[in-house]
Design a protein around this motif. Structure first.
Motif, PDB file in Angstrom:
ATOM      1  N   GLN A  65       7.248 -48.029 -30.364  1.00 10.34           N
ATOM      2  CA  GLN A  65       6.623 -49.272 -30.805  1.00 10.34           C
ATOM      3  C   GLN A  65       5.290 -49.500 -30.088  1.00 10.34           C
ATOM      4  O   GLN A  65       4.327 -49.969 -30.687  1.00 10.34           O
ATOM      5  CB  GLN A  65       7.567 -50.448 -30.575  1.00 10.34           C
ATOM      6  N   ARG A  66       5.215 -49.135 -28.807  1.00 17.23           N
ATOM      7  CA  ARG A  66       3.976 -49.267 -28.054  1.00 17.23           C
ATOM      8  C   ARG A  66       2.896 -48.349 -28.637  1.00 17.23           C
ATOM      9  O   ARG A  66       1.755 -48.767 -28.853  1.00 17.23           O
ATOM     10  CB  ARG A  66       4.216 -48.924 -26.578  1.00 17.23           C
ATOM     11  N   ILE A  67       3.275 -47.124 -28.943  1.00 18.96           N
ATOM     12  CA  ILE A  67       2.329 -46.165 -29.523  1.00 18.96           C
ATOM     13  C   ILE A  67       1.864 -46.634 -30.899  1.00 18.96           C
ATOM     14  O   ILE A  67       0.671 -46.575 -31.224  1.00 18.96           O
ATOM     15  CB  ILE A  67       2.963 -44.757 -29.598  1.00 18.96           C
ATOM     16  N   LYS A  68       2.773 -47.143 -31.701  1.00 14.94           N
ATOM     17  CA  LYS A  68       2.426 -47.649 -33.026  1.00 14.94           C
ATOM     18  C   LYS A  68       1.427 -48.799 -32.917  1.00 14.94           C
ATOM     19  O   LYS A  68       0.443 -48.848 -33.670  1.00 14.94           O
ATOM     20  CB  LYS A  68       3.693 -48.117 -33.747  1.00 14.94           C
ATOM     21  N   ALA A  69       1.661 -49.695 -31.972  1.00 17.37           N
ATOM     22  CA  ALA A  69       0.743 -50.819 -31.781  1.00 17.37           C
ATOM     23  C   ALA A  69      -0.634 -50.322 -31.351  1.00 17.37           C
ATOM     24  O   ALA A  69      -1.662 -50.839 -31.812  1.00 17.37           O
ATOM     25  CB  ALA A  69       1.311 -51.792 -30.748  1.00 17.37           C
ATOM     26  N   ALA A  74      -6.277 -49.289 -32.700  1.00 18.00           N
ATOM     27  CA  ALA A  74      -7.376 -48.323 -32.838  1.00 18.00           C
ATOM     28  C   ALA A  74      -7.867 -48.263 -34.278  1.00 18.00           C
ATOM     29  O   ALA A  74      -9.073 -48.227 -34.530  1.00 18.00           O
ATOM     30  CB  ALA A  74      -6.918 -46.939 -32.379  1.00 18.00           C
ATOM     31  N   ALA A  75      -6.973 -48.287 -35.224  1.00 13.87           N
ATOM     32  CA  ALA A  75      -7.355 -48.241 -36.636  1.00 13.87           C
ATOM     33  C   ALA A  75      -8.094 -49.514 -37.027  1.00 13.87           C
ATOM     34  O   ALA A  75      -9.047 -49.470 -37.796  1.00 13.87           O
ATOM     35  CB  ALA A  75      -6.127 -48.048 -37.515  1.00 13.87           C
ATOM     36  N   GLY A  76      -7.678 -50.638 -36.466  1.00 15.77           N
ATOM     37  CA  GLY A  76      -8.342 -51.913 -36.757  1.00 15.77           C
ATOM     38  C   GLY A  76      -9.744 -51.972 -36.193  1.00 15.77           C
ATOM     39  O   GLY A  76     -10.653 -52.555 -36.790  1.00 15.77           O
ATOM     40  N   SER A  77      -9.962 -51.361 -35.032  1.00 15.11           N
ATOM     41  CA  SER A  77     -11.297 -51.388 -34.437  1.00 15.11           C
ATOM     42  C   SER A  77     -12.246 -50.426 -35.126  1.00 15.11           C
ATOM     43  O   SER A  77     -13.442 -50.624 -35.140  1.00 15.11           O
ATOM     44  CB  SER A  77     -11.221 -51.075 -32.937  1.00 15.11           C
ATOM     45  N   VAL A  78     -11.712 -49.363 -35.733  1.00 19.03           N
ATOM     46  CA  VAL A  78     -12.540 -48.399 -36.472  1.00 19.03           C
ATOM     47  C   VAL A  78     -12.910 -48.953 -37.831  1.00 19.03           C
ATOM     48  O   VAL A  78     -14.028 -48.802 -38.291  1.00 19.03           O
ATOM     49  CB  VAL A  78     -11.788 -47.048 -36.619  1.00 19.03           C
TER      50      VAL A  78
END
Length: 84
Positions: A65-69, A74-78
């Motif tokens: 869950q931590r990795i998914k978050a 990261a995807a949101g900032s890109v």
């Protein structure tokens, strides 16, 4: 958590303590937290082997869950418009 319980979960390979120069077991705070969770399960009647497996699976789920978050952040900032 007693020394005997810590040895038992060590034998079940839930935790592996470090050893001091004198051969004494040394546990990290993380290992003691894991041991406390296993103790809770055993106190509720769960066999020690099953408690150790449950704790391992809970830990793996938390890590996933931590990795998914992190991936989502990261995807949101890109691509900020994609998260809207």
């Amino acid at each position: 958590t007693t020394q005997g319980f810590l040895r038992a979960i060590g034998e079940a390979r839930l935790i592996t303590p470090l050893r001091s120069a004198g051969g004494h077991r040394r546990y990290s705070r993380y290992q003691l937290r894991i041991a406390a969770r296993a103790r809770e399960l055993v106190d509720q009647g769960t066999p020690i082997e099953a408690a150790c497996r449950i704790v391992i699976l809970e830990d793996q789920l938390e890590e996933a869950q931590r990795i998914k978050a992190e991936y989502r952040r990261a995807a949101g900032s890109v691509n900020p418009s994609a998260s809207a």
